[in-house]
Every structure is written in C-alpha cells, then in structure tokens.
Design a protein around this motif. Structure first.
Motif, PDB file in Angstrom:
ATOM      1  N   SER A  74       0.834  -1.297   0.038  1.00 34.96           N
ATOM      2  CA  SER A  74       0.028   0.009   0.095  1.00 34.96           C
ATOM      3  C   SER A  74       0.776   1.366   0.037  1.00 34.96           C
ATOM      4  N   GLY A  75       2.179   1.254   0.392  1.00 36.61           N
ATOM      5  CA  GLY A  75       2.976   2.333   0.697  1.00 36.61           C
ATOM      6  C   GLY A  75       2.480   3.347   1.784  1.00 36.61           C
ATOM      7  N   ASN A  76       1.753   2.590   2.649  1.00 37.08           N
ATOM      8  CA  ASN A  76       1.241   3.329   4.009  1.00 37.08           C
ATOM      9  C   ASN A  76       1.243   2.110   5.077  1.00 37.08           C
ATOM     10  N   MET A  77       2.182   2.322   5.973  1.00 43.93           N
ATOM     11  CA  MET A  77       2.533   1.335   7.063  1.00 43.93           C
ATOM     12  C   MET A  77       1.428   1.311   8.311  1.00 43.93           C
ATOM     13  N   GLU A  78       0.461   2.426   8.015  1.00 47.04           N
ATOM     14  CA  GLU A  78      -0.483   2.355   9.313  1.00 47.04           C
ATOM     15  C   GLU A  78      -1.804   1.597   8.406  1.00 47.04           C
ATOM     16  N   LYS A  79      -2.077   1.347   6.997  1.00 44.59           N
ATOM     17  CA  LYS A  79      -3.004   0.907   6.400  1.00 44.59           C
ATOM     18  C   LYS A  79      -2.413  -0.167   5.322  1.00 44.59           C
ATOM     19  N   LEU A  80      -2.091  -1.428   6.007  1.00 41.74           N
ATOM     20  CA  LEU A  80      -1.458  -2.427   5.200  1.00 41.74           C
ATOM     21  C   LEU A  80      -2.223  -3.255   4.107  1.00 41.74           C
ATOM     22  N   GLN A  81      -1.374  -3.534   3.100  1.00 39.37           N
ATOM     23  CA  GLN A  81      -2.242  -4.419   2.104  1.00 39.37           C
ATOM     24  C   GLN A  81      -1.226  -5.449   1.812  1.00 39.37           C
ATOM     25  N   ILE A  82      -1.112  -6.728   2.555  1.00 36.81           N
ATOM     26  CA  ILE A  82      -0.062  -7.662   2.341  1.00 36.81           C
ATOM     27  C   ILE A  82      -0.324  -8.704   1.356  1.00 36.81           C
ATOM     28  N   LYS A  83       0.710  -8.982   0.789  1.00 32.29           N
ATOM     29  CA  LYS A  83       0.867  -9.975  -0.227  1.00 32.29           C
ATOM     30  C   LYS A  83       1.634 -11.209   0.473  1.00 32.29           C
ATOM     31  N   LYS A  88      -8.765 -14.244  -1.479  1.00 34.86           N
ATOM     32  CA  LYS A  88      -8.336 -12.917  -2.155  1.00 34.86           C
ATOM     33  C   LYS A  88      -6.677 -13.182  -2.765  1.00 34.86           C
ATOM     34  N   GLN A  89      -5.856 -14.015  -1.901  1.00 32.84           N
ATOM     35  CA  GLN A  89      -4.528 -14.163  -2.320  1.00 32.84           C
ATOM     36  C   GLN A  89      -4.439 -14.865  -3.650  1.00 32.84           C
ATOM     37  N   LEU A  90      -5.364 -15.667  -3.688  1.00 33.10           N
ATOM     38  CA  LEU A  90      -5.559 -16.718  -4.937  1.00 33.10           C
ATOM     39  C   LEU A  90      -5.764 -15.650  -6.254  1.00 33.10           C
ATOM     40  N   LEU A  91      -6.677 -14.531  -5.795  1.00 34.00           N
ATOM     41  CA  LEU A  91      -6.953 -13.738  -6.950  1.00 34.00           C
ATOM     42  C   LEU A  91      -5.909 -12.678  -7.099  1.00 34.00           C
ATOM     43  N   SER A  92      -4.888 -12.880  -6.778  1.00 37.23           N
ATOM     44  CA  SER A  92      -3.848 -11.663  -6.369  1.00 37.23           C
ATOM     45  C   SER A  92      -4.184 -10.456  -5.753  1.00 37.23           C
ATOM     46  N   GLN A  93      -5.339 -10.461  -4.937  1.00 35.26           N
ATOM     47  CA  GLN A  93      -5.661  -9.513  -4.166  1.00 35.26           C
ATOM     48  C   GLN A  93      -4.799  -9.371  -2.721  1.00 35.26           C
ATOM     49  N   THR A  94      -5.179  -8.503  -1.758  1.00 40.90           N
ATOM     50  CA  THR A  94      -4.312  -8.332  -0.713  1.00 40.90           C
ATOM     51  C   THR A  94      -4.926  -8.277   0.684  1.00 40.90           C
ATOM     52  N   TYR A  95      -4.248  -8.656   1.814  1.00 44.87           N
ATOM     53  CA  TYR A  95      -4.868  -8.872   2.740  1.00 44.87           C
ATOM     54  C   TYR A  95      -4.666  -7.534   3.478  1.00 44.87           C
ATOM     55  N   ASP A  96      -5.835  -6.978   4.096  1.00 43.58           N
ATOM     56  CA  ASP A  96      -6.032  -5.552   4.307  1.00 43.58           C
ATOM     57  C   ASP A  96      -6.226  -5.301   5.973  1.00 43.58           C
ATOM     58  N   ILE A  97      -4.982  -4.860   6.575  1.00 47.19           N
ATOM     59  CA  ILE A  97      -5.303  -4.678   8.198  1.00 47.19           C
ATOM     60  C   ILE A  97      -4.602  -3.241   8.347  1.00 47.19           C
ATOM     61  N   ASN A  98      -4.953  -2.813   9.703  1.00 49.07           N
ATOM     62  CA  ASN A  98      -4.223  -1.774  10.180  1.00 49.07           C
ATOM     63  C   ASN A  98      -2.991  -2.216  10.728  1.00 49.07           C
ATOM     64  N   MET A  99      -1.862  -1.389  10.803  1.00 47.35           N
ATOM     65  CA  MET A  99      -0.584  -1.941  11.531  1.00 47.35           C
ATOM     66  C   MET A  99      -1.109  -2.357  12.750  1.00 47.35           C
ATOM     67  N   PRO A 100      -0.762  -3.691  13.264  1.00 48.72           N
ATOM     68  CA  PRO A 100      -0.738  -4.080  14.346  1.00 48.72           C
ATOM     69  C   PRO A 100       0.013  -3.673  15.700  1.00 48.72           C
ATOM     70  N   GLY A 101      -0.438  -3.561  16.672  1.00 44.70           N
ATOM     71  CA  GLY A 101       0.557  -3.467  17.906  1.00 44.70           C
ATOM     72  C   GLY A 101       1.583  -4.564  17.930  1.00 44.70           C
ATOM     73  N   VAL A 102       2.500  -4.436  18.530  1.00 46.58           N
ATOM     74  CA  VAL A 102       3.540  -5.489  18.787  1.00 46.58           C
ATOM     75  C   VAL A 102       4.061  -5.387  20.258  1.00 46.58           C
ATOM     76  N   ILE A 103       3.671  -6.739  20.651  1.00 44.47           N
ATOM     77  CA  ILE A 103       3.950  -7.068  22.310  1.00 44.47           C
ATOM     78  C   ILE A 103       5.361  -7.842  22.532  1.00 44.47           C
ATOM     79  N   GLY A 104       6.363  -7.314  23.332  1.00 42.53           N
ATOM     80  CA  GLY A 104       7.185  -7.987  23.290  1.00 42.53           C
ATOM     81  C   GLY A 104       7.083  -9.202  24.424  1.00 42.53           C
TER      82      GLY A 104
END
Length: 765
Positions: free
Chosen positions: A58-67, A181-197
């Motif tokens: 997506s070019g935006n790390m707050e709004k992810l579009q993952i392949k 969606k991945q099989l149709l070359s689309q993306t997995y769309d999520i907001n950048m998740p929090g990360v817990i150590g």
C-alpha cells in the motif's frame, strides 16, 4: 513466572528493558545519547514491522495491504476455498499453495465423501499448479515447518494455528476467503497491528516442556486481552536456551492468546533446523533493533515455570499440576461451576469421581498434532516411559507423530518401540484428537492431551445425546509421567529421568516419493474430480436498501467459540457441502437455530421470487404491515427491504479460523451478527467476506431478545457513506424503539463486499 508491563516498553540491545514511565525518556536519553529514538522511530525496529513492511503493497504502514509468499490449507477448508476461488474466476494458483490432508484423513464418517475431497484436492493441485500432501504424511503445520517456512517470509493458512514464528516466518491463520483473495492476487488488508514483546530469561527446569511455557503465558494474557489482535515478538536471552522444537511448541500455542501472529529472534539453533531439513538457504537471522519500542512487555522467567495443566473447557483455565494436586476438591469444584456456563446445564457434569485415594485419576493420554507431535516431545515421553508400563486398567495412551519423517526417525532410534512396549499406541499424522474426530473417550472420562484446544466437544462428546467427557491440556512429558503412574496425574518434574537428547535426522525421500508438487506449473487440461457431496455455493443476494432482521439466537456466554457456532468433529465430513453442513449450525448451543433461521429465510426467498414476504405467515404479515405503518415516509416494498436472520453473542469467534462459522449462517439466510465485541479479527473478517454485517451493540443490557425483529433503514447508503453508527429500530407491531448499532472500521473493499452480498459476488465476472 509471568508478569506484564502496565504500558509500553523499550528493549535496548536485546537484553535490557525500560518500561515507559514518568522518567523513562530521561533514562533513555542518558543511556543512548545521540542514538536516542522516539517511540515512533523505535517501533519501526521490531522484527514484525520490518517483515510487514517488506510485504506491504500500500505504501502506507498504517493501512497495510499484504501479499503473502505462500498459502496452506487442509482437507476441512481447501474445498470451500477453491470452490469460492473458481466461482470468482480462478485460473491458476499465483503463489505456492499446499493442500494437506490431516483432518478428514480417517475417512470414517459419511461414506466416500472424505476421500472424494482428497481427490478433489489432488486434481486441483494438478490443474492450478499446487502441492498435494496425501493423508497420514504430515499435519498441516509440521509440513509447513519442514518444507515451507523461511526467514523473513509470510505464510497465510486457513487454520487458526498457522504459526511459524519460531522459524522466522510471520504466519497468520485466517478464514478461507482471505486465502481466496490471495489466489485472486488481491491483498490482506489490516491496520498496522500493535507489537508485544515476550521477554524470556533463564532456562526451563528438567521435565518442563513447551506446552508448560505456552499455558503459563495463555493463562496470564487471554482473559485481559493483553495481546488480542497484536503480534507477539519473542526476544530476550532466554530464547537462546530453547531448542528449535521447544520454540515451535510454544509458538503454535500463541493462537490461544488471540494474538494476530508471532515472530521470534533467530539464531544458530534455527539455522541448524533449516540445515537438517536441507534448506539452510531459507534461514535468516532476525533480531530487534538496538533500540526497539513495544506496546507492552510480557516477562517470562523460564526457570520459574512449573508443569502446567489447562483444565476444561479452555486453554486459559490454567493451574500448575502441583497446585491442582494440592487443592483437588476445591479446584475441581471451580471447574464444575465454570462448566455450568460452557455446557448450558445440558448434562450433569462432575469431576469428583476422579479423586481416587486422594489422587487425581485420568482415563486417557494423547500426544498429538502440531503442538504435541514434535520429535523432541515424543522422545522425552519415550524416555519417561522406558521401563514402565501404563497398566491394564482404564487408562490408555496414544501418540501421533506430526509427520511421517518424524515417525520414521522415532522408529529408527527406538523411541516408538519404547512407547509401544509401555502399552502406548503409535498412530499416524492426524489432527483428529485436536478437533473431536479421534480417540473419543468414554462418557464422563477425563483426557489429558498435548494438543491445542480443550473446548467442549473437542474430545468428540455430544451434549445433545447426553454424552460428555473432558479434556485438559498438558505437556507430553507430564502426560508420559502420568502414564508411567498408570493414570494418576503426575508432573514430569517428579520423575527421575535421564533424557537422552537424541539428534533428529530428516529423511526427505518420504515426501519426495509421496507428495505431488507441480512446482508451480498448472495443467489446465486436468479434469477436477467432484464427489457427490461437493456442492457449489448457493446464490447470494446483494444488500438491499433496508434490512429487516429477526433475532433467531441469543447467547450470553462470556465467550462463544467457533466450535459452538459450527461444531467440529464428525460434522467436518460435510464441509464441502454448504447446505449440508449448515444443518449443524449452532446445533450444540442452540438446537432450534437452524429451524428458526430457515423459517426467516423462507420469507426472503418469497421476496426474491417477486412476491410480497407478507405471504410467508401471519407473523410476517403483521411485521410487514407494521413496518409500512411505522415508516409511512419510506417506500417499504419487496425490492427495497431484504429479510434475514441475526444472532446475538457477547463475544463470538474465539478459536478456529474456519470460515464455515460464518458461511453456514449466511446460506441459512443470515445477514448480520450483533455482538458486544468480536473475539478475533478472523471471525469478524469471515462475517464480512460472507456479506454479513458485523454489528456491535455496546451496552450489555439488550433492548431486544430472541424472536424480536430489528429494522435497519437505509443500511446500503450507510455502508456507502462509511458511517460507523447505524440507526436501527426494534419493532413491536407499529411501535418502534430506536437503537444504535456500530459497524467499526472497514476498508473500501470490505464495504463493497458487503454491498455485493459476499466475496464471490464481489469477484464474479
């Protein structure tokens, strides 16, 4: 043992933690000088951020579009996924897609339908260019560890325990439509998740295994939602004290915390794992940056963890085994009280008969699947059992290696023989004991299992038939110790055992000889084999301007699992038949649901046929005429008002990724869920992908009840206009009570999917 930070925390050079507080910035600036980073800058130094960044389009790390790099499914889910993708225009698998057969592999229920699914999978792997793993060769996640994982890579699987973080792979378990969606070359769309150590120190005591560590963590973070929908990132000096197998055993259980995914720092032990499997080039060293910010920190003192047990009916219902044995009567009474909620009082449930001569007696032990069936777990169990036997009374022991290569090595090194000599039974790679389709104990029996879940019915019992047994989760070592004491609950730390620490040798020829691998080359001329139970998805209607919903089920349990929404076990044999499977929806929680949902769906079918839904029944006639009178300014007619069912649950969706928990409601005419909150992102996504509105009602005191009608005017426009607050009305004749439902955040694509009626309609050419 396990403690949690109250807020965010910085990790310096991988071994020093500074929690955010009043003076934390001054401390950091004095320690780091010109190397000081702001919270926002330091958050970019997590391993999770960098892997997500490399896969984001997506070019935006707050709004992810993952392949993703690779996909994996098993034989409960791949038929529905491929059928959905075919209906949406699939021509070829664009990335490696592995179809394993480890859930319905016994082919014991439903005649030919399970093996029919397998042949469907094989022919689809040939036609579309995939990989097919035959039954009994490997459970889905072990094959992925051995053959798919790679440092810095991402894998999406249609099973909730898709977790390969210990190997440096960020993996996520989602419902089938996300794989479509991945099989149709689309993306997995999520907001950048929090990360817990997850900051680990020390080393486990002798006899303490990965399940003990996992259950200790789950017990601390599940109920408070500390890691809910976040990424768990395992760091700290203690990680280096764990073998690859041990880390894998902890990692796979992170799903039970309700986190989104996991990732671990990697080292020479992980490099050795890849080398053993002939894939050393897939290894990548991963570490957090010199200054890394986490949204929270879980401190895990490995040396203080004791053998654990998760009592029925949830992995978070944890105690140490010592604590349970010392307080048997009190803890068993507490479990019985909790069971009143889980079992809805449908059966009598008591554990008091498990106390024999002051000790806790169990009837069954199982070491199995992606959590328990690893090489080191089974070798440790064999060491404990050597020279002992399980006796000839009620107690039984079954061991399922996670893959045929693991099984072969256990045969070669003598561990399989030691287990069988002690009275245990060695079985093939199979996920049945985890989801209620294998080793079902007797009524009122108690089973201890190194597997992933212990929800009600996961052991195969049926409440509607008056059958109930219990599952508790434990580590393979303490299960073996209990077996050596002929069924009396025993912690492995109480046994004087010499653990031999055997070396694993992977035999790649087993897969080379049996697994079909197209190497990404599709054969369009291959004819797909369809068994008689493999059915297409029924037609689904687009969202109308307005909706009339009838509440057909009302669930007030604190958490509702996907097992309760659509039961696991033998019902999984019907997973390739949408309408056939739908007959089991909520069958163990609300036996009237299917009948009531179908009744509402008849009114919608009448509407779609071009007639007035008022013709359905006197009740619907009154409701329909009441709507017209209550909203004279609106054009209430069969074209503008769709009719569907909805359920209310406090917190639905914990557990499995199975999309059928939503799709079964949809094919029965469901148009929405109403919840106080959703337990997982997975379940909410499944609702959306099947065109169902994921409503939230924030007040725990409900203005509606089962049997009530809720009118949602102008819902299509509300979706288009991206409204979060939705005005609705609880109807009573011509009287209307205004309420506010919330939709929460949705992407533009998700809104379009809702408007079109489902993902298939969204993609259909």
């Amino acid at each position: 043992m396990i403690t949690l930070s109250k807020g965010g925390a910085y990790l310096l050079n991988g071994n020093e933690v500074i929690e955010v507080g009043d003076d934390s910035e001054e401390i950091l600036k004095s320690k780091l000088g010109q190397n000081y980073l702001t919270k926002e800058e330091a958050a970019k130094n997590t391993m999770a951020y960098n892997i997500l960044n490399s896969h984001n389009t997506s070019g935006n790390m707050e709004k992810l579009q993952i392949k993703f790099d690779k996909l994996t499914s098993h034989d409960i889910t791949f038929v529905g996924i491929i059928q959905t993708a075919r209906a949406s225009g699939l021509e070829k698998f664009p990335i490696p897609y592995v179809l394993t057969n480890c859930h319905n592999s016994l082919c014991a229920v439903g005649g030919t339908i399970n093996e029919d699914d397998h042949m469907f999978g094989l022919t689809c792997a040939k036609k579309y260019g995939g990989v097919y793993v035959p039954p009994h060769q490997a459970v889905i996640h072990q094959f992925a560890r051995e053959m798919l994982a790679g440092g810095g890579k991402m894998i999406l699987g249609s099973d909730s325990h898709t977790r390969y973080g210990a190997l440096g792979t960020m993996a996520m378990g989602e419902g089938g439509p996300e794989l479509v969606k991945q099989l149709l070359s689309q993306t997995y769309d999520i907001n950048m998740p929090g990360v817990i150590g997850i900051y680990m120190t020390g080393a486990p005591a002798k006899g303490v295994g990965p399940q003990d560590v996992a259950l200790a963590i789950i017990g601390e973070v599940f109920a408070n939602g500390y890691v809910n929908n976040k990424v768990m990132e395992f760091v700290g000096p203690g990680v280096s004290n764990l073998s690859a197998d041990f880390r894998i055993g902890v990692d796979v259980m992170t799903t039970e915390t309700t986190c989104l995914s996991s990732i671990w720092r990697t080292d020479e032990k992980i490099k050795e794992f890849y080398d053993i499997h002939g894939r050393v080039d897939d290894y990548k060293e991963l570490n957090p940056g010199a200054v890394t910010y986490y949204d929270g920190m879980v401190y895990v003192e490995l040396d203080k963890i004791k053998p654990m047990i998760a009592m029925p009916f949830h992995p978070s219902n944890t105690y140490t085994i010592d604590e349970l044995n010392a307080n048997l009567a009190d803890i068993l009474h507490d479990v019985e009280q909790k069971a009143l909620v889980s079992l809805d009082g449908q059966v009598e449930y008591s554990l008091q008969d498990k106390i024999r001569n002051g000790r806790f007696y169990v009837e069954q032990g199982i070491i199995a699947g992606c959590a328990g069936g690893g090489f080191e777990n089974i070798c440790a169990a064999a060491d404990i059992l050597k020279g002992n036997n399980i006796g000839s009374d009620e107690f039984t022991l079954s061991v399922y290696p996670a893959s045929m290569p693991v099984y072969m090595e256990l045969i070669k090194n003598g561990c399989a023989a030691d287990i069988m000599e002690a009275g245990g039974v060695m079985k093939t790679a199979f996920c049945g004991p985890c989801f209620g389709a294998g080793d079902t104990p007797s009524n009122n029996a108690f089973s201890i299992r190194h597997s992933t879940r212990n929800f009600p019915n996961r052991e195969g019992s049926k409440l509607q038939n008056g059958q109930i047994s219990s599952v508790a989760l434990m580590d393979a070592r303490s299960i073996a110790a209990t077996a050596a004491n002929k069924g009396y609950l025993t912690a492995a730390t109480d046994m004087d055992v010499e653990y031999k620490g055997r070396t694993y040798h992977f035999d790649s020829s087993i897969y080379a000889n049996r697994v079909f691998d197209s190497h990404g080359v599709a054969d369009p001329d291959t004819e797909i084999k369809f068994g008689p139970n493999i059915k297409d998805w029924p037609k689904m209607e687009a969202l109308t301007d307005n909706l009339l919903l009838k509440v057909v089920s009302e669930i007030h349990d604190p958490v509702t699992t996907t097992d309760e929404l659509i039961p696991s076990g033998e019902t999984s044999s019907y997973r390739s038949n949408p309408l056939g499977l739908a007959e089991f929806t909520l069958s163990r929680k609300d036996p009237e649901y299917v009948k009531n949902a179908k009744d509402v769906h008849k009114a919608e079918q009448i509407r779609v046929s071009g007639k007035c839904p008022c013709e359905h029944s006197d009740e619907f006639g009154k409701v329909w005429n009441g709507l017209k009178e209550a909203f004279p300014e609106m054009n209430i007619n069969k074209e503008t008002v769709g009719i569907g069912s909805t359920i209310y649950a406090v917190k639905p969706g914990d557990g499995s990724a199975r999309e059928q928990a939503a799709s079964c409601q949809k094919v029965l005419g469901g148009w929405a869920n109403i919840a106080h909150e959703y337990a997982t992102k997975r379940y909410r996504s499944n609702l959306i992908n099947w065109g169902m509105l994921p409503f939230i009602y924030e007040d725990m005191k409900l203005p509606f009840a089962k049997g009530d009608y809720i009118f949602v005017p102008d819902i299509a426009n509300a979706i288009k206009e991206k409204k979060s607050d939705i005005t609705a009305y609880v109807m009573n004749g011509t009287e209307k009570k205004k309420i506010t439902l919330k939709l929460g955040e949705m992407t533009d694509d998700e809104r379009e999917i809702i408007l079109k009626g489902c993902l298939i309609n969204y993609n259909r050419v």
